[in-house]
Motif scaffolding. Sequence first.
Motif, PDB file in Angstrom:
ATOM      1  N   ILE A 235      19.294   4.424  -6.942  1.00 33.33           N
ATOM      2  CA  ILE A 235      18.720   3.147  -7.364  1.00 33.33           C
ATOM      3  C   ILE A 235      17.738   3.450  -8.479  1.00 33.33           C
ATOM      4  O   ILE A 235      16.618   3.880  -8.229  1.00 33.33           O
ATOM      5  CB  ILE A 235      18.010   2.465  -6.193  1.00 33.33           C
TER       6      ILE A 235
ATOM      7  N   HIS B  38       3.953  -6.534   2.660  1.00 34.21           N
ATOM      8  CA  HIS B  38       2.654  -6.491   3.341  1.00 34.21           C
ATOM      9  C   HIS B  38       1.494  -6.501   2.352  1.00 34.21           C
ATOM     10  O   HIS B  38       0.343  -6.675   2.739  1.00 34.21           O
ATOM     11  CB  HIS B  38       2.578  -5.277   4.265  1.00 34.21           C
TER      12      HIS B  38
ATOM     13  N   PRO C 221      16.725   0.333   4.913  1.00 30.45           N
ATOM     14  CA  PRO C 221      15.390   0.481   5.491  1.00 30.45           C
ATOM     15  C   PRO C 221      14.818   1.880   5.292  1.00 30.45           C
ATOM     16  O   PRO C 221      15.550   2.871   5.396  1.00 30.45           O
ATOM     17  CB  PRO C 221      15.629   0.210   6.977  1.00 30.45           C
ATOM     18  N   GLY C 222      13.559   1.955   5.012  1.00 27.59           N
ATOM     19  CA  GLY C 222      12.859   3.233   4.949  1.00 27.59           C
ATOM     20  C   GLY C 222      11.848   3.281   6.084  1.00 27.59           C
ATOM     21  O   GLY C 222      12.004   4.001   7.066  1.00 27.59           O
TER      22      GLY C 222
ATOM     23  N   TYR D 121      -3.421   0.335  -0.072  1.00 27.80           N
ATOM     24  CA  TYR D 121      -2.967  -1.035   0.265  1.00 27.80           C
ATOM     25  C   TYR D 121      -3.869  -1.716   1.281  1.00 27.80           C
ATOM     26  O   TYR D 121      -3.467  -2.741   1.847  1.00 27.80           O
ATOM     27  CB  TYR D 121      -1.568  -0.989   0.882  1.00 27.80           C
TER      28      TYR D 121
ATOM     29  N   MET E 194       3.738  10.511   0.213  1.00 32.30           N
ATOM     30  CA  MET E 194       2.765  10.097  -0.805  1.00 32.30           C
ATOM     31  C   MET E 194       1.520  10.986  -0.778  1.00 32.30           C
ATOM     32  O   MET E 194       0.517  10.658  -1.416  1.00 32.30           O
ATOM     33  CB  MET E 194       2.354   8.628  -0.592  1.00 32.30           C
TER      34      MET E 194
HETATM   35  N1  LLP Z   1      15.081  -0.047  -1.279  1.00 33.37           N
HETATM   36  C1  LLP Z   1      14.379  -0.026  -2.415  1.00 33.37           C
HETATM   37  C2  LLP Z   1      15.035  -0.274  -3.684  1.00 33.37           C
HETATM   38  C3  LLP Z   1      13.001   0.237  -2.374  1.00 33.37           C
HETATM   39  O1  LLP Z   1      12.299   0.262  -3.502  1.00 33.37           O
HETATM   40  C4  LLP Z   1      12.373   0.466  -1.127  1.00 33.37           C
HETATM   41  C5  LLP Z   1      10.934   0.734  -1.055  1.00 33.37           C
HETATM   42  C6  LLP Z   1      13.161   0.438   0.038  1.00 33.37           C
HETATM   43  C7  LLP Z   1      14.518   0.169  -0.072  1.00 33.37           C
HETATM   44  C8  LLP Z   1      12.609   0.708   1.399  1.00 33.37           C
HETATM   45  O2  LLP Z   1      11.608  -0.157   1.771  1.00 33.37           O
HETATM   46  P1  LLP Z   1      11.047  -0.102   3.266  1.00 33.37           P
HETATM   47  O3  LLP Z   1      12.186  -0.421   4.193  1.00 33.37           O
HETATM   48  O4  LLP Z   1      10.523   1.241   3.513  1.00 33.37           O
HETATM   49  O5  LLP Z   1       9.988  -1.130   3.319  1.00 33.37           O
HETATM   50  N2  LLP Z   1       4.396   2.897  -0.249  1.00 33.37           N
HETATM   51  C9  LLP Z   1       4.474   1.564   0.304  1.00 33.37           C
HETATM   52  C10 LLP Z   1       5.886   1.042   0.372  1.00 33.37           C
HETATM   53  C11 LLP Z   1       6.613   1.124  -0.947  1.00 33.37           C
HETATM   54  C12 LLP Z   1       8.048   0.726  -0.859  1.00 33.37           C
HETATM   55  C13 LLP Z   1       8.779   1.067  -2.090  1.00 33.37           C
HETATM   56  N3  LLP Z   1      10.156   0.734  -2.059  1.00 33.37           N
HETATM   57  C14 LLP Z   1       3.799   1.569   1.672  1.00 33.37           C
HETATM   58  O6  LLP Z   1       3.285   2.604   2.084  1.00 33.37           O
HETATM   59  O7  LLP Z   1       3.743   0.540   2.337  1.00 33.37           O
END
Ligand code: LLP
Length: 419
Positions: free
Chosen positions: A104, A155, A275-276, A317, A379
């Motif tokens: 991506i 969030h 999901p991450g 954040y 991070m």
């Molecule tokens: N797909 C794309 C294109 C993304 O940019 C992201 C996260 C995800 C999936 C996964 O998102 P998730 O399921 O983890 O919410 N550092 C921040 C979060 C940054 C997310 C960046 N992109 C934190 O600690 O909350």
Amino acid sequence: MPYRYDLVTGKNGFWENTDPVRLADQYGSPLYVYNERILRERCREMRDLVDYPNFHVNYSAKANTNLSLLRIIREEGLYVDAMSLGEIAIEEAAGFDAKHIFFISNNVSPEEMAEVIRKGIYVGVDSVSQLEMFGQLCPGGKVCVRLNTGVGAGHNAKVVTGGHETKFGIDPELYDEMRRVSDKYGLHLTGINQHIGSGFLTSEEFLEGTRRLLEVCMDYPELETIDLGGGFGIPYHKADGQDRLDLAPLGAELSKMFKEFAAAYGREVEIKIEPGRYIVAECCVLLGTVYDTKTVYENRFAGTDLGFNVLVRPVMYDAWHDVEIYRPNGEDTGKRQVVSVVGNICESGDTIAPKRELPEILKGDLIGVMDAGAYGYSMSSNYNSRLRPAEVLITTEGEVKLIRRRDRLEDLLAGFETC
Ligand code: LLP
């Protein structure tokens, strides 16, 4: 019996047959501790989210790229996304095939994109000009485009990635131009993706974003993949009984939407989520040690080795992480206090848990920071030339394995060229 203030791990059995004091003794502090059982549970919940035959979960590896965790995630049948050649290199080392990695891209150089194409990895582009770059590098190729259908959630404003105030995705005004560029290079628009943002705990925005995206997808006849993005939140306020994202109704609604879409489109196109955080956040506790307690004017501080170089989310954040206290030797003092749990970095903002009402914290206590597995180590940094911590895994067999060693002082010197 040593004192434990463990409202979260006392319930979910995180420590299994080990305990935080033993782990900190053996592996040092600070320490990222992961629980394999919980990681596998979260993978399975996402994998089983919907009832649709051509559904896959792409774990968003930016949340945590530890090689051992990636291997477990692969064993659970998940695929991965990647944002960089670095993530791709780690994913390949974890055993993912090129066909199970989705790149991506965002503002990438032609060299980076060319290398990803050379590896045979499917590419998603984030703008019309990056589509043009792809066309020049891979005329006639298959490509995915990231659309911004106007829905965003998250969030914190910094992690909302859909809607008007974000750098991400192609806005509907440019869809025609996107098709022109695609035709110019004979490209096949075989994928459409979006990601509305990170850390939502209600389903409405995700469902609305999905609805809009599927509507747009009807106009693209060559689709092989639709990727709805990630962002599924987790309850960071577990100690206060915060509810989980209710997956059953979300899954049921998505299943219905996917089936209706397949019927209208005429094919069961592959549909993915990404999901991450949901996969890795909750299987981890970050351990730190209290080296000082003090009062400065009216404010009480517990000074730890948990600087924002170790976990930056609270500073970046204003993110909340529940905090536990483990006392190696000693009882509960019975006192409560409002205390800021701070780190050892030379900035006043270096606070992991500001002004919490907690039982009295003493020098020598261990602090457990809950739900630290997502965007924790990934991070972290060497700011103040501090060493990044080790990571250990409590396996389902009940062993503890070191899965990344602590930085060494020589790591800090490794990149310098002598002049
Ligand atoms: N797909 C794309 C294109 C993304 O940019 C992201 C996260 C995800 C999936 C996964 O998102 P998730 O399921 O983890 O919410 N550092 C921040 C979060 C940054 C997310 C960046 N992109 C934190 O600690 O909350």
